[in-house]
Structure formats: structure tokens, C-alpha cells
Design an enzyme around this catalytic site. Structure first.
Site, PDB file in Angstrom:
ATOM      1  N   GLU A 198       0.913  -1.226   0.160  1.00 24.25           N
ATOM      2  CA  GLU A 198      -0.341   0.089  -0.128  1.00 24.25           C
ATOM      3  C   GLU A 198       0.935   1.454  -0.052  1.00 24.25           C
ATOM      4  O   GLU A 198       1.843   1.575   0.706  1.00 24.25           O
ATOM      5  CB  GLU A 198      -0.749   0.293   1.421  1.00 24.25           C
ATOM      6  CG  GLU A 198      -1.979  -1.001   1.327  1.00 24.25           C
ATOM      7  CD  GLU A 198      -3.187  -0.997   2.364  1.00 24.25           C
ATOM      8  OE1 GLU A 198      -4.036  -1.651   2.062  1.00 24.25           O
ATOM      9  OE2 GLU A 198      -2.493  -0.264   3.816  1.00 24.25           O
ATOM     10  N   CYS A 199      -0.145   2.617  -0.704  1.00 20.18           N
ATOM     11  CA  CYS A 199       1.305   3.560  -1.134  1.00 20.18           C
ATOM     12  C   CYS A 199       2.240   3.322  -0.273  1.00 20.18           C
ATOM     13  O   CYS A 199       3.270   3.212  -1.448  1.00 20.18           O
ATOM     14  CB  CYS A 199       0.653   4.629   0.116  1.00 20.18           C
ATOM     15  SG  CYS A 199       0.229   6.124   0.729  1.00 20.18           S
ATOM     16  N   GLY A 200       3.379   3.527   0.935  1.00 22.87           N
ATOM     17  CA  GLY A 200       4.620   3.505   0.324  1.00 22.87           C
ATOM     18  C   GLY A 200       5.357   2.512  -0.047  1.00 22.87           C
ATOM     19  O   GLY A 200       6.240   2.573  -0.457  1.00 22.87           O
ATOM     20  N   ALA A 236      -1.249  -0.879  -4.960  1.00 25.72           N
ATOM     21  CA  ALA A 236      -1.696   0.331  -5.252  1.00 25.72           C
ATOM     22  C   ALA A 236      -1.822   1.664  -4.120  1.00 25.72           C
ATOM     23  O   ALA A 236      -1.364   1.387  -2.779  1.00 25.72           O
ATOM     24  CB  ALA A 236      -3.122   0.472  -4.883  1.00 25.72           C
TER      25      ALA A 236
END
Length: 439
Positions: A319-321, A420
Site C-alpha cells: 500500500e502507498c509507500g 496500490a
């Protein structure tokens, strides 16, 4: 457990300062305190956890539904619960109060203590308070005034108790020592504030001195025993979770569900040399990989270990990072460092927020991991972009404040890896978690 909700009329009203100060003050009085945070934020719960010594819990009706909020709340441990709100009391996803702090307070049947930071107001402040009291059927148990002088407090207390049906519990005086710096996701991480303990202690002493604790205790309300039907069967899985200064954004609900599925081993992409052995699933959450890109890029053996295992087909969700970390490189102003290199392309920091707020993912691409058409409630908050030459898997639907809906494609799938920008709470998306692990 008896609990209260700490809310305000807006962001920046002093909720976090007062909430953590109350937690510390209660602990000094010998209470076992559980911290909660309304909404999807990761930063404030880290402050709570640092104070209470136990994981704080997010209460987010959009991400988990009302039953999920009740279940997560019921998993808290302690005699007193302090729920820190988000934004203003009635501010939610759209132009009404749905998914707001008020929505959570009503769902759990909890009273609200309003924290207000007035400036050059008296009767007008009373009008605002009456509006907050009468806007919806939320129980306002009391008011704490923040960042004001003693003389101004005495004036406002008299005005409020004359004009409003509300009890003023006390105030926090102006004190430069209470200021906390910021980073692009709001408050900086609790682990990075050298004098955090001192700041919290100062705030708690102000509360012990200037807040009527007997009246505050009267506001705490015992909640009924809520059902918790959000459990999974043990699959004897070995799960690796990236956790260190660079990667620390995880909902407690997610960790607990993974613990039910098997055994979690935490590892540090910064410090460890390779992934844990013989794992079935890799979870890389969000954080600040761009801040630590020099250290991450120097740990070449870890980068190699992760890429090799993903190439072999290890199941992974990032996720993200975590998504940024799986690209070839991360650019942050003048800094650029190599990353895992599993996804072809790179990530780059930006000065502005790229996407912010609640949205819904929908699997639009046929694949072997997630069923087409699966919908997943999520939240985004990032100041970066990725430019990847990889297949996208999600269509994201975001309802704007004016009611219009924006759509774009996002998220990436390669092998058994899905990544994502969206943050997902598994408690409200059980089928998503099952699909990630069942292939």
C-alpha cells in the site's frame, strides 16, 4: 469500558493535544486507558499508542461499516476509552454528517467533549456552540477551551454557561512548549519527536491543574457489549510484515486479522538483510520510504531478497509507500535512491497532494487473484506519483463534495503481487483479504 469522544469545530482546534493530554492525565490517576481515532489517519494513533502502551484503534464507518466500528471498539482494552475525532464534529465524506465523528459517537452511543480554540469571541462563540449542540442528536457532555489566557477563559466560561446549555470543564493555557511540527501527512511520527514525552507530560499537567476532572469523569459513558463477528479461520500461514521507521502505517484491525490467519513475523527493510524464511505472504504498508530512501537503497541485500521472492511468485500486497518501495527508484527533490525494482518504473514526490479522501476500488481487469467486479472501500492521501509500465487492476470511483463522481484506473498487478496507493481496512473488506491469500 467507559469512554468519551474528543471533538472540535474544525481541524487544528486542538483535538490531538487535548486527547493525548487527557490520556496521560488519566494514566497518572491510575487508569488503564485505550486510545481510539475516528477516521483513517495513521499518525494520531501512534501518539495514543506511545502514551498508553497499547495499540490505538481506528474507528472508520466508511472503511468498515457501523458493525465494523462496533467490533473494533469492543476489542479495546482498558477501563477508560478516549476517542479522538477527526476534522469538525459533523464533517464526514460529503456535505452531510455521514461518516463523521458525530456519526461514530451516535453509533457507539458516546458523549462528546468539544475542544474549542477561540479568538476574539464571546457571544459569537456561544452561537457557534449552540449550533453544534442543536445540529444533530449528539450528546455534548462538556467543553474545554484551548490556547487561551486565564482572564479570557473566565470571560468565556461565564458567557457560555449563561448562553448555552453546556458545561465548561476548564482550559489549556497558551504554551509554546506544546507545539508539534508537521510533515506532509499531517503530524510527524511520534517516534521522531525527541521531546514528545515532555510535551505530553506538560499537557497532562495543564489538564490536571485546569480541567475539572470530577466533572470529566461524570461524562464517561459505559457502552453495551457489541457483537464482533469479524474473525477468520487459522490457515497456518507465515506472514511477513514490513515494520520500521520507513513503514509503519498499519490498521490494528488488519494486523489482528492476519494474526488469526497464522503467524506474523515483522522485519525491517532498513535494518534486516533479507526477508524472513519460508513465508507465504508479504505485506508492505505505507509510511515514509522517500524520507529514508538513502538507507533503504543502501540495503541492497534486502532489495534483492524481496525482488527474488516476488519473481518466484510470493504473494504480496503493498500500500502507498509499499507501492513506491516496489518500483525501481524513488525520487525526493534532490535525492534519488534505488528501490526493489519489481515494478518497471519509478515513483516521484510532488509538492501537492495527488489524491485525498475516501474512494472505492473496483476490480476491472480479469486476473488470477481478485474476482472481477469486487468493490473495496479505501482511502488515499499521498504526495507522490508512480510512472510504471505495468498492468493496472482497479478502477477507482471517488464521489466529490458536489456529488459528481471521478473515475480513473489505478493499482498494479504483476505475478502474485498487488500494489496500490489506496489504504484498505481489511475489517470492512474481508473478501478482499481472503482473495489475496487464497490463490
Amino acid at each position: 469500558m467507559k469512554s468519551i469522544v474528543i471533538s472540535s469545530n474544525s481541524s487544528g482546534g486542538g483535538k490531538t493535544t487535548i486527547a493525548v493530554g487527557i490520556m496521560k492525565a488519566l494514566m497518572k490517576k491510575g487508569f488503564d486507558v485505550q486510545g481510539y481515532k475516528v477516521g483513517p489517519d495513521y499518525i494520531d494513533p501512534a501518539f495514543h499508542s506511545q502514551i498508553t502502551g497499547k495499540p490505538s484503534r481506528n474507528l472508520d464507518i466508511y472503511l468498515t461499516g457501523e458493525e465494523g466500528v462496533k467490533a473494533s471498539y469492543s476489542r479495546g482494552k482498558g477501563n477508560l476509552g478516549v476517542v479522538e475525532g477527526v476534522m469538525g464534529l459533523y464533517d464526514g465524506k460529503g456535505i452531510d454528517s455521514k461518516y463523521s465523528t458525530a456519526h461514530v459517537a451516535k453509533t457507539l452511543g458516546l458523549p462528546v467533549v468539544l475542544v474549542l480554540s477561540p479568538k476574539a469571541q464571546s457571544a459569537t462563540l456561544c452561537a457557534e456552540i449552540n449550533g453544534l449542540i442543536n445540529f444533530d442528536k449528539v450528546e455534548i457532555g462538556g467543553i474545554i477551551l484551548n490556547n487561551i489566557s486565564e482572564s479570557y477563559y473566565n470571560l468565556l466560561k461565564a458567557a457560555i454557561e449563561y448562553n448555552c446549555n453546556a458545561k465548561v470543564l476548564g482550559y489549556i493555557p497558551k504554551d509554546e512548549r506544546l507545539k508539534i511540527g508537521s510533515r506532509h501527512l499531517g503530524l510527524i511520527q511520534s517516534s521522531e519527536i525527541e521531546d514528545l514525552e515532555e510535551k505530553i507530560d506538560i499537557c497532562s499537567e495543564h489538564i490536571l491543574k485546569n480541567i475539572d476532572l470530577e466533572e470529566l469523569f461524570k461524562i464517561f459513558k459505559k457502552t453495551p457489549e457489541y457483537e464482533d463477528n469479524f474473525h477468520l479461520e487459522n490457515k497456518n500461514l507465515k506472514i511477513a510484515v514490513a515494520y520500521d521507521k520507513a513503514f509503519s502505517f498499519y490498521y490494528r484491525d488488519n494486523i489482528e486479522l492476519l494474526e488469526e490467519l497464522g503467524e506474523i513475523t515483522y522485519f525491517s527493510p532498513l535494518m534486516d538483510k533479507e526477508l524472513p524464511k519460508d513465508i507465504d505472504f508479504l505485506y508492505i504498508g505505507g509510511g515514509y520510504p522517500e524520507v529514508f530512501i538513502e538507507e533503504l537503497s543502501k540495503n541492497e541485500s534486502m532489495l534483492k531478497s524481496i525482488k527474488e521472492e516476488l519473481d518466484k511468485g510470493l504473494k504480496c500486497y503493498a500500500e502507498c509507500g509499499g507501492l513506491m518501495y516496489l518500483t525501481e527508484a524513488i525520487e525526493n527533490e534532490d535525492l534519488k535512491g534505488n528501490a526493489v525494482g519489481y515494478f518497471e518504473g519509478f515513483s516521484k514526490m510532488t509538492k501537492r497532494l495527488q489524491n485525498f479522501g475516501y474512494a472505492q476500488l473496483e476490480v476491472y481487469k480479469e486476473n488470477e487473484i481478485l474476482p472481477k467486479g469486487l468493490k473495496i472501500n479505501c482511502h488515499e492521501f499521498h504526495k507522490s506519483t508512480v510512472e510504471l509500465d505495468e498492468d493496472k487492476i482497479f478502477k477507482i470511483n471517488k464521489t466529490m463534495y458536489n456529488g459528481d463522481t471521478k473515475h480513473w484506473n489505478c493499482g498494479y498487478i504483476k505475478g502474485n503481487t498487488i500494489a496500490a496507493y489506496a489504504h484498505v481496512n481489511f475489517l470492512g473488506n474481508i473478501e478482499f483479504l481472503k482473495a489475496l491469500l487464497e490463490k
